[in-house]
Design a protein around this motif. Structure first.
Motif, mmCIF file in Angstrom:
data_model
loop_
_atom_site.group_PDB
_atom_site.id
_atom_site.type_symbol
_atom_site.label_atom_id
_atom_site.label_comp_id
_atom_site.label_asym_id
_atom_site.label_seq_id
_atom_site.Cartn_x
_atom_site.Cartn_y
_atom_site.Cartn_z
ATOM 1 N N LYS A 18 -42.200 30.977 -70.633
ATOM 2 C CA LYS A 18 -41.576 32.173 -70.274
ATOM 3 C C LYS A 18 -40.826 31.912 -69.255
ATOM 4 O O LYS A 18 -39.280 32.312 -69.487
ATOM 5 N N HIS A 21 -37.596 30.588 -71.403
ATOM 6 C CA HIS A 21 -36.973 31.637 -71.940
ATOM 7 C C HIS A 21 -36.123 32.258 -71.130
ATOM 8 O O HIS A 21 -34.981 32.599 -71.525
ATOM 9 N N LEU A 22 -36.714 32.650 -69.893
ATOM 10 C CA LEU A 22 -35.762 33.289 -68.974
ATOM 11 C C LEU A 22 -34.556 32.258 -68.599
ATOM 12 O O LEU A 22 -33.451 32.908 -68.446
ATOM 13 N N GLU A 25 -32.123 32.826 -71.477
ATOM 14 C CA GLU A 25 -31.624 33.803 -71.295
ATOM 15 C C GLU A 25 -30.442 33.957 -70.233
ATOM 16 O O GLU A 25 -29.322 34.646 -70.347
ATOM 17 N N GLN A 26 -30.948 33.289 -69.090
ATOM 18 C CA GLN A 26 -29.973 33.252 -67.771
ATOM 19 C C GLN A 26 -28.604 32.423 -68.322
ATOM 20 O O GLN A 26 -27.333 32.968 -68.110
#
Length: 150
Positions: A18, A21-22, A25-26
């Protein structure tokens, strides 16, 4: 305990996934923002270059217009100078023609006077030529037809 450890490891792996993934995305958002920033910077630079190009074009046009005005001014000056020279030449020609005309009149007058002077100088010869034959005339007869004129 092994189940708890496996569950903990699974949860930890999920959290790590996670987190990754974050982070991805960032990074994607940061890349997107950077791309937007670069696009705006490109637009700004393009607008700046267009403005500079328009300013340079306007300056060149103004310079060209200025040169055209100078050229027209120079052409007008040359035209006026030419017209002035023509006027001076015309006036000079008129004065010379007037002088020539007066000289011709004076020459004509002089020629008439010279001829008259020559005639007057020859009068004694002419009168002598007339006088000699008349001096030899002995009789003069006058003949009339009888009519009277009033």
């Amino acid at each position: 305990e092994a189940k708890a450890k496996a569950a903990y490891e699974l949860e930890k792996a999920k959290q790590v996934q996670k987190l990754k993934h974050l982070e991805a995305e960032q990074k994607l958002l940061e890349s997107y923002e950077m791309l937007k920033f670069e696009e705006k910077e490109c637009e700004r630079i393009q607008i700046q270059f267009e403005g500079e190009a328009k300013a340079k074009l306007a300056a060149l046009k103004n310079e060209s217009d200025g040169k055209a005005v100078l050229a027209k001014s120079e052409a007008e000056r040359i035209r006026k100078t030419g017209l002035a020279k023509v006027a001076v030449m015309r006036d000079k020609g008129m004065r010379e023609a007037e002088i020539t005309k007066k000289m011709a009149e004076n020459c004509n007058h002089y020629n008439k006077n010279a001829l008259l002077s020559q005639y007057i100088a020859k009068l004694p010869e002419i009168s002598l030529a007339i006088q000699v034959p008349l001096s030899q005339v002995k009789n003069v007869s006058y003949v009339t037809n009888g009519s009277r004129q009033k």
